[in-house]
Write a protein that holds these residues in place. Structure first.
Motif, mmCIF file in Angstrom:
data_model
loop_
_atom_site.group_PDB
_atom_site.id
_atom_site.type_symbol
_atom_site.label_atom_id
_atom_site.label_comp_id
_atom_site.label_asym_id
_atom_site.label_seq_id
_atom_site.Cartn_x
_atom_site.Cartn_y
_atom_site.Cartn_z
ATOM 1 N N ASN A 94 0.824 -1.207 0.000
ATOM 2 C CA ASN A 94 0.000 0.000 0.000
ATOM 3 C C ASN A 94 0.862 1.262 0.000
ATOM 4 O OD1 ASN A 94 -2.441 -1.381 -0.001
ATOM 5 N ND2 ASN A 94 -2.582 -1.447 2.228
ATOM 6 N N ILE A 111 -10.603 8.189 -5.265
ATOM 7 C CA ILE A 111 -11.186 7.518 -4.104
ATOM 8 C C ILE A 111 -10.314 6.343 -3.670
ATOM 9 C CG2 ILE A 111 -13.121 6.099 -3.323
ATOM 10 C CD1 ILE A 111 -14.968 7.897 -4.959
ATOM 11 N N SER A 112 -9.857 5.545 -4.648
ATOM 12 C CA SER A 112 -9.016 4.394 -4.302
ATOM 13 C C SER A 112 -7.722 4.852 -3.644
ATOM 14 C CB SER A 112 -8.710 3.556 -5.546
ATOM 15 O OG SER A 112 -7.844 4.250 -6.426
ATOM 16 N N TYR A 113 -7.158 5.964 -4.144
ATOM 17 C CA TYR A 113 -5.916 6.473 -3.554
ATOM 18 C C TYR A 113 -6.146 6.945 -2.120
ATOM 19 C CZ TYR A 113 -1.714 9.175 -2.707
ATOM 20 O OH TYR A 113 -0.551 9.654 -2.145
ATOM 21 N N VAL A 114 -7.238 7.658 -1.911
ATOM 22 C CA VAL A 114 -7.544 8.155 -0.564
ATOM 23 C C VAL A 114 -7.763 6.988 0.396
ATOM 24 C CG1 VAL A 114 -9.252 9.391 0.827
ATOM 25 C CG2 VAL A 114 -8.467 10.368 -1.339
ATOM 26 N N LEU A 115 -8.510 5.982 -0.034
ATOM 27 C CA LEU A 115 -8.790 4.831 0.830
ATOM 28 C C LEU A 115 -7.514 4.058 1.158
ATOM 29 C CD1 LEU A 115 -12.144 3.492 -0.699
ATOM 30 C CD2 LEU A 115 -11.829 4.760 1.428
ATOM 31 N N VAL A 116 -6.675 3.846 0.136
ATOM 32 C CA VAL A 116 -5.421 3.128 0.372
ATOM 33 C C VAL A 116 -4.523 3.922 1.319
ATOM 34 C CG1 VAL A 116 -3.279 2.333 -0.710
ATOM 35 C CG2 VAL A 116 -5.466 1.829 -1.792
ATOM 36 N N THR A 117 -4.487 5.245 1.139
ATOM 37 C CA THR A 117 -3.668 6.096 2.013
ATOM 38 C C THR A 117 -4.164 6.059 3.450
ATOM 39 O OG1 THR A 117 -3.183 7.580 0.155
ATOM 40 C CG2 THR A 117 -2.802 8.431 2.372
ATOM 41 N N LEU A 118 -5.478 6.158 3.631
ATOM 42 C CA LEU A 118 -6.043 6.108 4.979
ATOM 43 C C LEU A 118 -5.763 4.764 5.642
ATOM 44 C CD1 LEU A 118 -9.499 7.883 4.439
ATOM 45 C CD2 LEU A 118 -7.514 8.779 5.675
ATOM 46 N N TYR A 119 -5.939 3.696 4.868
ATOM 47 C CA TYR A 119 -5.710 2.368 5.428
ATOM 48 C C TYR A 119 -4.235 2.166 5.776
ATOM 49 C CZ TYR A 119 -5.822 -2.689 5.984
ATOM 50 O OH TYR A 119 -5.707 -3.954 6.483
#
Length: 366
Positions: free
Chosen positions: A145, A183-191
């Protein structure tokens, strides 16, 4: 008549093992192969014109050799990484088996699930404790990630709006792809940030956060899974906190090596049949990141059919005729997907016979 409620029996360890082995049954290679080759076959049937494959006669063999070297280097990097992350508990032979079966799992399970769903099971059967197995799998997921988190801004700066296939999609679809990418980038970054905090700072608070979040209406069905994932983060933190800088630098370095090699393969194949400038080669590398968004939401095993069908949209512009594009799709999937289906079907029965010994029948998964 009195009613009798049937109480389900709890799963034994053998039952759990068999469930996971059923997910990896070698016969499962048939469906993704049929789907993937069926889609490619249809694409060839729809696009073929006499003379379309003429560029094959002028193939640059040195680029095909580079592609094979990159492929081998990528797998060698994966083998090194899992052996290093597991603190060299695994031998080189065990590490090879783990990677081949892990890749196989990624090929026969939906892309959204991926091989990590069974990776801790594989490591555990190699004699690594469950806590450490989960920790090592979480390390690989975290580092994967982080590679995405670091690489995306770089390619966005270098490629800009050219990351999106304007030549193949209408404005509305481009906007949808752009939103999905963000959205996928934000979710991966948050995770990734959540995992970093959990492993290195305060795993218990992350566990409580997950349980509270998934106690909200609409999310309660995943509350048990969230609680389990929180426990896994606590275990991972306990196992990994004592590792020094050398451990993390090598783990990070090998991760960046294998993912860079993974994203270079498409460019090497295209360059073997078409003259590609350096800027185009780097743009092809960058488009892998937007192409990955499609694969992340694929519901078929290993993205079979969807990966083949989406490929021309992202890379067709660099290749030329639709027929040549379809040939490149076929070659790309042969060396990065179908090859690992076959290798996994070979490695898996031998691995089962070795790790289960007398406690399991290796024919049970054939």
């Amino acid at each position: 008549m009195p009613s009798h409620r049937v109480v389900p029996m709890p799963l034994t360890q053998d039952n759990r093992d068999q469930e996971l082995l059923d997910k990896l049954r070698p016969s499962r290679i048939v469906l993704p192969i049929l789907i993937g080759l069926g889609v490619v076959g249809f694409m060839f049937w729809r696009s073929y014109r006499p003379g379309d494959l003429a560029p094959l006669a002028n193939a640059k063999l040195h680029w095909l050799l580079v592609m094979l070297l990159v492929l081998v280097a990528r797998d060698a990097g994966y083998i090194y990484r899992i052996r290093h992350i597991s603190e060299r508990v695994l031998s080189w032979k065990q590490s090879l088996d783990v990677i081949m079966i892990w890749e196989f799992a990624s090929c026969v399970l939906p892309s959204a699930v991926g091989g990590t769903a069974v990776a801790s099971f594989i490591l555990n059967k190699e004699g690594i404790s469950l806590g450490k197995s989960l920790a090592y799998v979480m390390v690989t997921a975290l580092l994967d990630n982080l590679y995405y988190v670091v690489t995306v801004p770089l390619v966005v700066v270098l490629a800009g709006d050219a990351l999106y296939p304007h030549e193949a999609l209408q404005g509305g679809l481009i906007s949808t792809l752009r939103v999905a990418f963000v959205i996928s980038y934000v979710l991966v970054t948050l995770y990734a940030g959540l995992m970093l905090y959990a492993i290195f700072v305060n795993p218990e608070s992350v566990k409580r956060l997950l349980v509270r979040l998934f106690s909200l209406r609409g999310l309660r069905r995943w509350r048990v899974s969230a609680y389990q994932h929180g426990n896994e983060m606590v275990w991972a933190s306990a196992q990994l906190r004592g590792n020094g800088a050398s451990y993390w630098l090598r783990a990070i370095g090998s991760t960046f090596f294998v993912w860079t090699a993974r994203y270079l393969i498409i460019g090497c194949i295209i360059a073997a049949f078409v003259d590609v400038s350096w800027n185009e080669f780097m743009l092809i590398f960058g488009r892998n990141l937007t192409y990955k968004v499609i694969l992340l939401i694929a519901i078929t095993p290993g993205g079979a059919g969807i990966a083949e069908g989406a490929f021309p949209t992202f890379f067709g512009k660099f290749i030329g005729t639709p027929t040549m594009t379809n040939f490149v799709v076929l070659l790309y999937r042969l060396v990065t997907y179908y090859l690992y289906l076959v290798l996994g079907a070979i490695f898996l029965p031998r691995w089962v016979a070795r790790v289960f010994s007398k406690h399991a029948d290796p024919q049970a998964v054939v």
